[in-house]
Design a protein around this motif. Sequence first.
Motif, mmCIF file in Angstrom:
data_model
loop_
_atom_site.group_PDB
_atom_site.id
_atom_site.type_symbol
_atom_site.label_atom_id
_atom_site.label_comp_id
_atom_site.label_asym_id
_atom_site.label_seq_id
_atom_site.Cartn_x
_atom_site.Cartn_y
_atom_site.Cartn_z
ATOM 1 N N TYR A 259 0.104 -19.028 10.073
ATOM 2 C CA TYR A 259 0.536 -18.655 8.532
ATOM 3 C C TYR A 259 -0.127 -17.208 8.150
ATOM 4 C CZ TYR A 259 2.792 -22.959 9.202
ATOM 5 O OH TYR A 259 3.542 -23.965 9.537
ATOM 6 N N GLY A 260 0.435 -16.201 7.550
ATOM 7 C CA GLY A 260 -0.243 -15.353 6.829
ATOM 8 C C GLY A 260 -0.614 -15.874 5.363
ATOM 9 N N PHE A 261 -0.675 -14.874 4.470
ATOM 10 C CA PHE A 261 -0.654 -15.379 2.991
ATOM 11 C C PHE A 261 0.617 -16.084 2.799
ATOM 12 C CE2 PHE A 261 -0.834 -15.216 -1.548
ATOM 13 C CZ PHE A 261 -2.096 -15.654 -1.709
ATOM 14 N N THR A 262 0.461 -17.131 1.975
ATOM 15 C CA THR A 262 1.533 -18.069 1.437
ATOM 16 C C THR A 262 1.418 -18.233 0.026
ATOM 17 O OG1 THR A 262 2.874 -19.903 1.982
ATOM 18 C CG2 THR A 262 0.450 -19.968 2.240
ATOM 19 N N SER A 263 2.656 -18.460 -0.697
ATOM 20 C CA SER A 263 2.725 -18.823 -1.922
ATOM 21 C C SER A 263 2.912 -20.514 -1.920
ATOM 22 C CB SER A 263 3.546 -17.939 -2.755
ATOM 23 O OG SER A 263 4.827 -18.137 -2.137
ATOM 24 N N GLU A 264 3.000 -21.161 -0.578
ATOM 25 C CA GLU A 264 3.458 -22.298 -0.654
ATOM 26 C C GLU A 264 2.391 -23.256 -0.213
ATOM 27 O OE1 GLU A 264 6.399 -23.747 -0.938
ATOM 28 O OE2 GLU A 264 7.558 -21.493 -1.361
ATOM 29 N N MET A 265 1.320 -22.935 -0.769
ATOM 30 C CA MET A 265 0.012 -23.957 -0.485
ATOM 31 C C MET A 265 0.313 -25.376 -0.756
ATOM 32 S SD MET A 265 -2.361 -22.366 1.420
ATOM 33 C CE MET A 265 -3.896 -23.266 1.254
ATOM 34 N N PRO A 266 0.856 -25.586 -1.911
ATOM 35 C CA PRO A 266 1.084 -27.227 -2.340
ATOM 36 C C PRO A 266 1.826 -27.789 -1.260
ATOM 37 C CG PRO A 266 1.476 -25.762 -4.268
ATOM 38 C CD PRO A 266 1.097 -24.812 -3.271
ATOM 39 N N ARG A 267 2.781 -27.309 -0.806
ATOM 40 C CA ARG A 267 3.808 -27.647 0.103
ATOM 41 C C ARG A 267 2.985 -28.073 1.652
ATOM 42 N NH1 ARG A 267 8.487 -28.293 -2.020
ATOM 43 N NH2 ARG A 267 9.794 -29.007 -0.334
ATOM 44 N N TYR A 268 2.000 -26.912 1.815
ATOM 45 C CA TYR A 268 1.131 -27.355 3.062
ATOM 46 C C TYR A 268 0.256 -28.207 2.972
ATOM 47 C CZ TYR A 268 3.629 -23.036 4.921
ATOM 48 O OH TYR A 268 4.434 -22.235 5.482
ATOM 49 N N MET A 269 -0.435 -28.131 1.843
ATOM 50 C CA MET A 269 -1.603 -29.091 1.823
ATOM 51 C C MET A 269 -1.043 -30.532 1.601
ATOM 52 S SD MET A 269 -4.353 -26.829 -0.342
ATOM 53 C CE MET A 269 -5.785 -28.194 -0.312
ATOM 54 N N LYS A 270 0.085 -30.846 0.898
ATOM 55 C CA LYS A 270 0.463 -32.328 0.849
ATOM 56 C C LYS A 270 0.991 -32.617 2.171
ATOM 57 C CE LYS A 270 3.040 -35.499 -1.719
ATOM 58 N NZ LYS A 270 4.182 -35.608 -2.637
#
Length: 368
Positions: A259-270
């Motif tokens: 992935y490149g820059f994402t604004s969905e970090m919470p969904r990836y980390m969880k």
Amino acid sequence: MGKRILFLFSDTGGGHRAATNAIIEALDLEFPGEFKADKIDFLRYYSPTPLRYSPELYPPLSRMRMTWKVSYEAANGPMRSRAVNKLTYPYLRRSAKRLLEENPADLIVSVHPLANAVIPRVMRRNPIPFVTVVTDMVSTHAFWYSPAADMILVPTYQAKNRGLRLGIPSSRIKVVGQPVSPMFGEIPETKEQLKKEHGWGKPVVLLVGGGDGMGPVRRVARAINESELPVTLAVICGRNEELYADLTKLKWKIPHFLYGFTSEMPRYMKAADIFVTKAGPGSISEAFICGLPIVLYSYLPGQEIGNVDYVLDGHAGTFAPDPTSVVEAIRLLVEDETAREEMSTASLKLARPDAAREIARLLAQQLE
Ligand code: UDP
């Protein structure tokens, strides 16, 4: 119109912007429609050359570890920081004045170490409440602590003690935790549901190098690939487009997602099971909230060294300073489920999911 809060940050790394966004998000949740919050990359838009190029210069400069360490430490003491602030004031004053004239506010919040001396000094004749939110965790630089700040909010007791040693009165420093998006603690889906959403198998190793894809991410990804561990590897390259392009060309042997820059970090980390990262304070604090075992592959000398001890002392992760040790650390966590669960529980114990909301409430109090 509600009272105006002006946040000063800079894109030197991804952490200052992420922390600023987290506080603004929390203000909206706690006080919907009550405040008008603006944020400015003050180094980029309101500082003279060459400082205005800080966001571009930060990744290459921080790669020169020795030079970075020496320049970081050069002003990292009560006398030295005061001397540097005094010397640089004439050079910074005009841009700082312009910033305040063009952006009138009722409260100024600094989320960057370089705003804390010059801004309060420029507004001495026309004081506006000034709050600093320290976004480094433990080994915090002296520049964060200005005696002119009305309140200094810090992530840990170690950061508070540092402020006390620099002469800031205890009543003005509050330990609130690292501001991270309230979303990290509020995602309704389960890990399994999120994994399905991303198309991930399991266990999932999530590899991130901060907002700029910093550190030896390429080498670490390659070593995990070569190890042929029974994992899915998800790599978030942040703003490092070159890293993303390089990784797409790799001869992959394991299931992987780039992935490149994402604004969905919470969904990836969880959705992840193991988190491999450089010792960025934002990423580490987010991992705590997601209860992730952490493998730290590097740290930035100066501001991130204390984060490594913080994670290790809390038993939330391991330090693996070369790609081979990263692979070994992952192998151990994959093979020993009990170790993984213990680390996950320890990680969760260090979490402060409400930090951003608490900061929002304290800022509102400043405006009463
Ligand atoms: N981040 C993000 N999207 C990305 C990569 C990173 O939102 O694609 C965020 C990450 O969630 C964290 C911040 O960027 O909040 C990185 O901050 P950290 O303090 O870990 O490191 P820095 O980039 O400041 O060195």
